[in-house]
Enzyme design. Structure first.
Site, mmCIF file in Angstrom:
data_model
loop_
_atom_site.group_PDB
_atom_site.id
_atom_site.type_symbol
_atom_site.label_atom_id
_atom_site.label_comp_id
_atom_site.label_asym_id
_atom_site.label_seq_id
_atom_site.Cartn_x
_atom_site.Cartn_y
_atom_site.Cartn_z
ATOM 1 C CD1 TRP A 147 34.100 41.091 38.916
ATOM 2 C CD2 TRP A 147 35.333 42.715 39.574
ATOM 3 N NE1 TRP A 147 33.946 40.990 40.463
ATOM 4 C CE2 TRP A 147 34.873 41.893 40.712
ATOM 5 C CE3 TRP A 147 36.429 43.591 39.830
ATOM 6 C CZ2 TRP A 147 35.362 42.211 42.205
ATOM 7 C CZ3 TRP A 147 36.702 43.848 41.210
ATOM 8 C CH2 TRP A 147 36.170 43.179 42.202
ATOM 9 C CG ASN A 148 39.862 40.214 40.149
ATOM 10 O OD1 ASN A 148 39.366 39.442 39.494
ATOM 11 N ND2 ASN A 148 41.006 40.096 40.992
ATOM 12 C CE LYS A 151 30.524 34.352 32.921
ATOM 13 N NZ LYS A 151 29.933 35.830 32.992
ATOM 14 C CG ASP A 169 32.839 40.035 34.823
ATOM 15 O OD1 ASP A 169 32.739 39.047 35.910
ATOM 16 O OD2 ASP A 169 32.597 41.477 35.279
ATOM 17 C CB SER A 170 28.185 41.356 33.417
ATOM 18 O OG SER A 170 27.594 40.194 32.986
ATOM 19 N N GLY A 212 37.574 32.939 40.650
ATOM 20 C CA GLY A 212 36.516 33.553 41.272
ATOM 21 C C GLY A 212 36.333 33.369 42.598
ATOM 22 C CD GLU A 252 44.373 32.094 41.321
ATOM 23 O OE1 GLU A 252 43.994 33.580 41.425
ATOM 24 O OE2 GLU A 252 45.331 31.764 40.824
ATOM 25 C CG LEU A 253 38.343 28.575 44.159
ATOM 26 C CD1 LEU A 253 37.579 27.069 44.747
ATOM 27 C CD2 LEU A 253 37.078 28.922 42.964
ATOM 28 C CB CYS A 288 42.808 36.089 43.951
ATOM 29 S SG CYS A 288 41.320 36.169 42.810
ATOM 30 C CD GLU A 305 38.846 36.835 48.897
ATOM 31 O OE1 GLU A 305 39.890 36.822 48.190
ATOM 32 O OE2 GLU A 305 37.825 36.172 48.719
#
Length: 528
Positions: A169-170, A193, A195-196, A244, A266-267, A300, A398
């Site tokens: 979402w960011n 997909k 994001d909600s 995410g 990418e985490l 991130c 984080e």
């Protein structure tokens, strides 16, 4: 998140941003499969509901994926130059739609106008880059063989097939769409997909892409919570791209491994900045503000830890505090605000919990440290902490909010050692007047990208260079050649002047020729 099958009224017209109306919202929502179940996210600026969006179930995901897969072969046969041309037209459409894209992003995420505009420009740049260079990255290449002149080899790059993209979402435009573009140029179909929290931004981008000539069935979108439809997406695709949290990334990696499909992930990150004794303190403080508080710290690759040499520590902290305290917060759709809102109650609670825990255990709030309900339900001040110690949650976890901790170090060795603490390795920053020394320090930091005399933007904007994480910050890379080749299967094709099944009497001759060729290559000067 709440799902409902009850009819839900959309927000009144007065709550819509200037360039958005009900007709546009209806057009965007029509791109999603109808299941009878809807979800309404909350506008971060006001806490009021956003328009209801249809939620996909596993059956809808499977049907949508099947439709995209059926279209992929035709798209793959389309010349790569035509696929790239469609992406360039998409870039022009994004430019023309800047205002409505910014309005939707702000409405859905609460970010400041300047950060929304940077995000639009970022995805435009990705489209231009792959529109110009994608075909070159995919061009078939000649490979050396054991018997040059007798056996030839060429390597081609075939699309994976159906690529799944799950984005957060960011950055609902740059991360969601920026990863789709190279997959399409490579000849894949894409199942995104949404994001909600921010589906409308992605749906507008997809509409613009279709208008630009990308077939509607080649890029399709489903919506719904990851815990419910994420597994269905993974089961339907040939490759998955995810951005995410590290925890979710681990689960996705296990699911992809079970299916023996590839993934790029990418985490998370707890990114470090080093300020050397010779640094330009004013420039470093300005760079830190940008790197720590852009997008309200929900980034991130943002900086959350700063290690400052003793000799400049007090000057740097004073300059950082002065600049952080001057940041203008607000919920306007204009450029007179420097930082917007956090996007969700969850992020506000996490940010507040880290600050309160640190203060309770002895940390000092140099500036900020408070929620700002007077500005909106999810606002939090830019916060600078000192005297942070390892037992505090903010030390290693984080935050993903507008909070940075500043630490004093004695020398470069200590700074590098502390920057490399922890499990992450996504991004980092080094500030120094000595560029040679800065590059040497950068090479010792465990991070996928290190910026010398910049906080974060240089690396992410260098689209010809790969971007991604080390350690638990991820697997794989976006951008550059790596960012498009990841969506392909390299295929080697060899051709032999002497047909296979040649008589036994030629074997010794061929082995001798191979031996001679090897000796010649070993004798040649080495070229690095």
């Amino acid at each position: 998140m709440t799902l409902t099958t009850r009819p839900t009224d959309d927000p009144p017209a007065a709550q819509y941003p200037a360039s958005v109306d009900a007709r546009l919202i209806d057009t965007l929502r029509a791109q999603l499969p109808e299941t009878g179940t809807v979800h309404r996210a909350v506008a971060p600026f006001t806490g009021t509901p956003l328009p209801a969006v249809s939620q996909s179930d596993a059956g809808a995901v499977a049907a949508t994926a099947a439709s995209a897969r059926a279209a992929q072969e035709r798209w793959a046969r389309t010349p790569v130059t035509e696929r790239a041309a469609a992406v360039r037209r998409f870039a022009r459409a994004l430019i023309a739609s800047n205002d409505v894209l910014c309005d939707l992003m702000q409405w859905e995420t609460g970010k400041a106008r300047v950060h929304a505009a940077i995000e639009v420009q970022g995805v435009i740049s990705v489209a231009v880059y792959y529109g110009r260079h994608g075909a070159g990255h995919l061009r078939e290449r000649r490979a050396t063989t054991a018997l040059p002149g007798v056996v030839g080899a060429r390597v081609g790059y075939r699309p994976k097939g159906l690529v799944g993209v799950i984005a957060p979402w960011n950055y609902p435009l740059f991360l969601a769409v920026g990863d789709v573009i190279p997959a399409l140029v490579a000849g894949n179909a894409v199942l995104s997909k949404a994001d909600s929290q921010a589906p409308l931004t992605l749906l507008l981008a997809r509409k613009l892409a279709v208008d630009a000539g990308i077939p509607a069935d080649v890029w399709q979108v489903v919506a719904g919570p990851g815990r419910l439809i994420g597994p269905a997406v993974i089961d339907a695709v040939d490759y998955l791209c995810f951005t995410g949290s590290t925890a979710t990334g681990r689960d996705i990696a296990r699911r992809c491994a079970d299916r023996l499909i590839g993934a790029s992930l990418e985490l998370g990150g707890k990114n470090a900045m080093i300020v050397r004794a010779d640094a330009d303190v004013a420039a470093a403080a300005t760079g830190a503000v940008q790197a720590c508080f852009s997008n309200a710290g929900q980034m991130c690759i943002g900086i959350e830890r700063i290690f400052v040499h003793d000799a400049v520590y007090h000057r740097f902290v004073a300059a950082l505090v002065e600049r952080a305290a001057a940041i203008r917060l607000g919920s306007t759709y204009t450029y007179d605000v420097d930082m917007g809102s956090l996007t969700s109650q969850r992020q506000l609670d996490a940010t507040t919990a880290h600050v309160e825990d640190a203060v309770a255990k002895g940390a000092t709030v140099a500036t900020g440290g408070r929620r700002r309900p007077d500005l909106g339900p999810l606002f939090h001040e830019p916060t600078v902490l000192t005297d942070v110690t390892p037992e505090m949650a903010v030390y290693a976890e984080e935050t993903f909010g507008p909070v940075v901790s500043v630490y004093r170090v004695a020398n470069d060795e200590e700074a590098v050692a502390r920057a490399n603490e922890g499990e992450y390795g996504l991004s980092a920053s080094v500030w120094t007047r000595d560029l040679k020394r800065g590059s040497e320090i950068a090479a010792r930091i465990v991070a996928g990208a290190v910026n010398v005399n910049d906080g974060y933007l240089s690396a992410i904007a260098a689209l010809d260079a790969p971007m991604g994480g080390m350690r638990t910050s991820g697997v794989g890379r976006r951008h550059g050649r790596e960012g498009i080749v990841r969506y392909t299967e390299p295929q080697t094709v060899t051709t032999q002047r002497v047909p296979t099944g040649y008589p036994d009497r030629f074997r010794s001759l061929l082995l001798g020729a191979m031996n001679l060729s090897t000796r010649v290559r070993l004798a040649l000067p080495h070229r690095s």
